[in-house]
Enzyme design. Structure first.
Site, PDB file in Angstrom:
ATOM      1  CE  LYS A  43      18.935 -12.437  17.959  1.00 24.35           C
ATOM      2  NZ  LYS A  43      20.258 -12.458  17.306  1.00 24.35           N
ATOM      3  N   GLY A  44      12.585 -11.507  15.212  1.00 21.20           N
ATOM      4  CA  GLY A  44      12.025 -11.025  13.949  1.00 21.20           C
ATOM      5  C   GLY A  44      11.018  -9.895  14.036  1.00 21.20           C
ATOM      6  CD  GLU A  99       5.571 -15.198  15.504  1.00 17.43           C
ATOM      7  OE1 GLU A  99       6.569 -14.671  14.980  1.00 17.43           O
ATOM      8  OE2 GLU A  99       5.592 -16.327  16.009  1.00 17.43           O
ATOM      9  CG  ASP A 100       9.217 -12.941  12.227  1.00 18.99           C
ATOM     10  OD1 ASP A 100       8.436 -13.815  12.660  1.00 18.99           O
ATOM     11  OD2 ASP A 100      10.429 -13.156  12.040  1.00 18.99           O
ATOM     12  CG  ASP A 103       7.377 -21.052   6.850  1.00 21.99           C
ATOM     13  OD1 ASP A 103       6.694 -21.269   5.842  1.00 21.99           O
ATOM     14  OD2 ASP A 103       8.556 -21.417   6.945  1.00 21.99           O
ATOM     15  CE  LYS A 131       7.730 -18.182   3.671  1.00 22.07           C
ATOM     16  NZ  LYS A 131       9.041 -18.878   3.884  1.00 22.07           N
ATOM     17  CG  PHE A 152      14.291 -17.779   3.361  1.00 22.07           C
ATOM     18  CD1 PHE A 152      13.804 -18.829   4.136  1.00 22.07           C
ATOM     19  CD2 PHE A 152      15.075 -16.817   3.977  1.00 22.07           C
ATOM     20  CE1 PHE A 152      14.100 -18.926   5.493  1.00 22.07           C
ATOM     21  CE2 PHE A 152      15.376 -16.900   5.334  1.00 22.07           C
ATOM     22  CZ  PHE A 152      14.891 -17.959   6.087  1.00 22.07           C
ATOM     23  CG  ASP A 159      17.198 -14.041  10.746  1.00 15.37           C
ATOM     24  OD1 ASP A 159      16.008 -14.360  10.971  1.00 15.37           O
ATOM     25  OD2 ASP A 159      18.156 -14.792  10.981  1.00 15.37           O
ATOM     26  NE  ARG A 165      17.869 -10.583  13.239  1.00  5.87           N
ATOM     27  CZ  ARG A 165      17.037 -11.600  13.411  1.00  5.87           C
ATOM     28  NH1 ARG A 165      15.763 -11.483  13.101  1.00  5.87           N
ATOM     29  NH2 ARG A 165      17.474 -12.753  13.869  1.00  5.87           N
TER      30      ARG A 165
HETATM   31  P1  IMP Z   1       7.047 -21.666  11.521  1.00  2.63           P
HETATM   32  O1  IMP Z   1       7.117 -22.397  12.840  1.00  2.63           O
HETATM   33  O2  IMP Z   1       7.466 -22.570  10.369  1.00  2.63           O
HETATM   34  O3  IMP Z   1       5.711 -21.001  11.257  1.00  2.63           O
HETATM   35  O4  IMP Z   1       8.181 -20.586  11.521  1.00  2.63           O
HETATM   36  C1  IMP Z   1       8.141 -19.485  12.313  1.00  2.63           C
HETATM   37  C2  IMP Z   1       9.481 -18.808  12.378  1.00  2.63           C
HETATM   38  O5  IMP Z   1      10.408 -19.277  11.379  1.00  2.63           O
HETATM   39  C3  IMP Z   1       9.309 -17.345  12.091  1.00  2.63           C
HETATM   40  O6  IMP Z   1       8.979 -16.616  13.243  1.00  2.63           O
HETATM   41  C4  IMP Z   1      10.665 -16.981  11.511  1.00  2.63           C
HETATM   42  O7  IMP Z   1      11.566 -16.698  12.549  1.00  2.63           O
HETATM   43  C5  IMP Z   1      11.112 -18.237  10.789  1.00  2.63           C
HETATM   44  N1  IMP Z   1      10.783 -18.169   9.333  1.00  2.63           N
HETATM   45  C6  IMP Z   1       9.832 -18.829   8.670  1.00  2.63           C
HETATM   46  N2  IMP Z   1       9.811 -18.502   7.357  1.00  2.63           N
HETATM   47  C7  IMP Z   1      10.782 -17.584   7.206  1.00  2.63           C
HETATM   48  C8  IMP Z   1      11.249 -16.808   6.068  1.00  2.63           C
HETATM   49  O8  IMP Z   1      10.756 -16.889   4.929  1.00  2.63           O
HETATM   50  N3  IMP Z   1      12.265 -15.949   6.331  1.00  2.63           N
HETATM   51  C9  IMP Z   1      12.836 -15.809   7.563  1.00  2.63           C
HETATM   52  N4  IMP Z   1      12.425 -16.490   8.632  1.00  2.63           N
HETATM   53  C10 IMP Z   1      11.407 -17.374   8.459  1.00  2.63           C
END
Ligand code: IMP
Length: 177
Positions: A43-44, A99-100, A103, A131, A152, A159, A165
């Site tokens: 949803k981000g 994408e939001d 990470d 990040k 975070f 969220d 959000r």
């Molecule tokens: P990744 O697979 O670790 O890159 O994470 C991707 C997803 O994790 C993102 O699309 C977010 O939904 C969630 N996510 C990662 N870091 C954060 C954060 O700092 N705040 C909120 N959601 C996060």
């Protein structure tokens, strides 16, 4: 009882607006004559998507995809699943993923692989935040709003356990128990 997390502003709504304007200009230069498919990851990305497309003055289409990576809480499981897939074919389309946050990168790598199997003409990545300190696998970002620290992040669509959000600023939580 664990202490309540504190909310700190990282980027104000004005800074977010400037970043969205800049990204829209960059995206327009590349896509103005390509009728791209902007693919938002739920949803981000929904707030970012809504603001971004209203600054793009050329033909385009919008689609959403829902993935699951984080459960409740803040750690990624590394296991990604398509919860709600594509409702239209993307073969031969110019796809721009919205994408939001990137990470660890595990979700994005899974997603790009999933999309490329469907033979689009191209797939590029636009993310509101990145990040890089937490990366576990390399990710090539074509359009980036902000690099964020190892905190975070919440707000502007992003969220924590479905909360925050609706914040207009991009914030971080500190002191989460
Ligand atoms: P990744 O697979 O670790 O890159 O994470 C991707 C997803 O994790 C993102 O699309 C977010 O939904 C969630 N996510 C990662 N870091 C954060 C954060 O700092 N705040 C909120 N959601 C996060």
């Amino acid at each position: 009882m664990s202490p309540q997390p504190e909310l700190h502003t990282l980027f104000t709504r004005r800074e977010v607006e400037d970043a969205v304007n800049r990204l829209a200009a960059e995206i327009s230069r590349e896509y103005h004559d390509k009728n791209p498919l902007l693919l938002g990851i739920l949803k981000g990305s929904f707030v970012f998507m809504a603001d971004l497309i209203r600054r793009l003055d050329f033909p385009l289409e919008v689609e959403f995809l829902r993935l699951s990576s984080y459960g409740r809480g803040q750690e990624t499981s590394g296991k990604v699943r398509v919860v709600h897939g594509l409702s239209i074919p993307i073969k031969d389309r110019e796809v721009l993923v919205i994408e939001d946050i990137v990470d660890t990168g595990l979700t994005t790598v899974f997603l790009l692989d999933y999309l490329r199997k469907q033979k689009p003409a191209s797939v590029k990545l636009c993310t509101l935040t990145d990040k890089p300190s937490r990366r576990q696998t390399p990710v090539n970002i074509d359009y980036l709003g902000f690099t964020v620290p190892d905190k975070f992040i919440v707000g502007y669509g992003i969220d924590c356990d479905e909360q925050f959000r609706n914040l207009p600023d991009i914030c971080f939580l500190e002191g989460e128990g």
